[in-house]
Design a protein around this motif. Structure first.
Motif, short mmCIF file in Angstrom:
data_model
loop_
_atom_site.label_atom_id
_atom_site.label_comp_id
_atom_site.label_asym_id
_atom_site.label_seq_id
_atom_site.Cartn_x
_atom_site.Cartn_y
_atom_site.Cartn_z
N UNK A 101 8.97 54.75 -32.20
CA UNK A 101 7.91 53.89 -31.69
C UNK A 101 7.61 54.03 -30.21
N UNK A 102 8.26 55.00 -29.57
CA UNK A 102 8.04 55.18 -28.12
C UNK A 102 7.56 56.59 -27.82
N UNK A 103 6.98 56.76 -26.64
CA UNK A 103 6.55 58.08 -26.22
C UNK A 103 7.75 58.92 -25.81
N UNK A 104 7.54 60.23 -25.82
CA UNK A 104 8.58 61.14 -25.33
C UNK A 104 8.73 60.92 -23.83
N UNK A 105 9.97 60.78 -23.38
CA UNK A 105 10.21 60.52 -21.97
C UNK A 105 11.15 61.55 -21.36
N UNK A 106 10.95 61.78 -20.08
CA UNK A 106 11.78 62.72 -19.33
C UNK A 106 13.19 62.20 -19.20
N UNK A 107 14.15 63.11 -19.32
CA UNK A 107 15.56 62.77 -19.14
C UNK A 107 16.15 63.53 -17.94
N UNK B 56 9.45 77.35 -11.73
CA UNK B 56 10.81 77.72 -11.33
C UNK B 56 11.59 76.48 -10.92
N UNK B 57 10.93 75.58 -10.22
CA UNK B 57 11.57 74.37 -9.74
C UNK B 57 11.56 73.26 -10.79
N UNK B 58 12.35 72.23 -10.55
CA UNK B 58 12.45 71.12 -11.49
C UNK B 58 11.11 70.38 -11.58
N UNK B 59 10.78 69.96 -12.78
CA UNK B 59 9.56 69.19 -13.01
C UNK B 59 9.85 68.12 -14.05
N UNK B 60 9.17 66.98 -13.92
CA UNK B 60 9.41 65.87 -14.84
C UNK B 60 8.28 65.66 -15.85
N UNK B 61 7.13 66.21 -15.60
CA UNK B 61 6.00 65.99 -16.48
C UNK B 61 6.00 66.90 -17.70
N UNK B 62 5.69 66.33 -18.86
CA UNK B 62 5.69 67.11 -20.10
C UNK B 62 4.69 68.26 -20.07
N UNK B 63 3.61 68.08 -19.33
CA UNK B 63 2.55 69.10 -19.34
C UNK B 63 2.99 70.40 -18.68
N UNK B 64 4.11 70.39 -17.98
CA UNK B 64 4.61 71.61 -17.34
C UNK B 64 5.44 72.46 -18.30
N UNK B 65 5.73 71.95 -19.48
CA UNK B 65 6.59 72.64 -20.42
C UNK B 65 5.77 73.28 -21.53
N UNK B 66 6.07 74.56 -21.82
CA UNK B 66 5.25 75.26 -22.80
C UNK B 66 5.97 75.57 -24.11
N UNK C 239 27.59 60.95 -20.82
CA UNK C 239 28.76 60.08 -20.78
C UNK C 239 28.34 58.62 -20.74
N UNK C 240 29.27 57.75 -21.09
CA UNK C 240 29.01 56.31 -21.07
C UNK C 240 27.71 55.98 -21.80
N UNK C 241 27.58 56.50 -22.99
CA UNK C 241 26.35 56.31 -23.75
C UNK C 241 26.13 54.85 -24.13
N UNK C 242 24.85 54.48 -24.16
CA UNK C 242 24.45 53.11 -24.49
C UNK C 242 23.56 53.12 -25.73
N UNK C 243 23.47 52.03 -26.45
CA UNK C 243 22.59 51.99 -27.63
C UNK C 243 21.15 52.37 -27.29
N UNK C 244 20.68 52.06 -26.10
CA UNK C 244 19.31 52.40 -25.72
C UNK C 244 19.11 53.90 -25.47
N UNK C 245 20.18 54.67 -25.50
CA UNK C 245 20.06 56.13 -25.41
C UNK C 245 19.75 56.75 -26.76
N UNK C 246 19.77 55.96 -27.81
CA UNK C 246 19.47 56.47 -29.15
C UNK C 246 18.06 57.04 -29.20
N UNK C 247 17.95 58.30 -29.60
CA UNK C 247 16.66 58.99 -29.63
C UNK C 247 16.85 60.39 -30.17
#
Length: 124
Positions: free
Chosen positions: A42-48, A102-112, A84-92
């Motif tokens: 029920x939720x959108x895909x989110x960056x980890x 090359x560098x780190x990115x958080x937006x889904x649109x950067x991933x192919x 580590x230290x997993x919580x129920x809200x990490x369920x996904x």
């Protein structure tokens, strides 16, 4: 084409640990940043987390900072997510993605390219 296959998911109690792996094959390159995303029901895909091509830079969502670690072994074309230290809200469902950058990115649109995902369930 690039193929990504995740492994290491499962059921764990709150406070426990899991390590996810993402193996890349095909037209892979150690230059590309990689990332982990997750999607709960029920939720959108989110960056980890994201890691740069050479592994020198990382980025994390605030919700996982201090608990999750992303790292990579370019000799094995594999990216890992130590949780580590997993919580129920990490369920996904956790998916790895390959970034166009090359560098780190958080937006889904950067991933192919994306893997199929691995289920992580944390019981309370």
């Amino acid at each position: 084409q690039v193929q990504l296959v995740e492994s290491g998911g499962g059921l764990v109690q709150a406070g426990g640990s899991l390590k996810l792996s993402c193996a890349a094959s095909g037209r892979t390159s150690s230059s590309n940043a990689m990332g982990w995303f997750r999607q709960a029901p029920g939720k959108d895909r989110e960056f980890v987390a994201s890691i740069s091509g050479r592994g020198s830079s990382t980025a994390y969502a605030d919700s996982v900072k201090g608990r999750f670690t992303i790292f990579r072994d370019n000799s094995k074309n594999t990216v890992y997510l130590q949780m580590n230290n997993l919580k129920p809200e990490d369920t996904a469902i956790y998916c790895c993605g390959r970034s166009r950058t090359i560098g780190v990115v958080t937006g889904r649109n950067h991933y192919d390219y994306w893997g199929q995902g691995a289920q992580v369930t944390v019981s309370s």
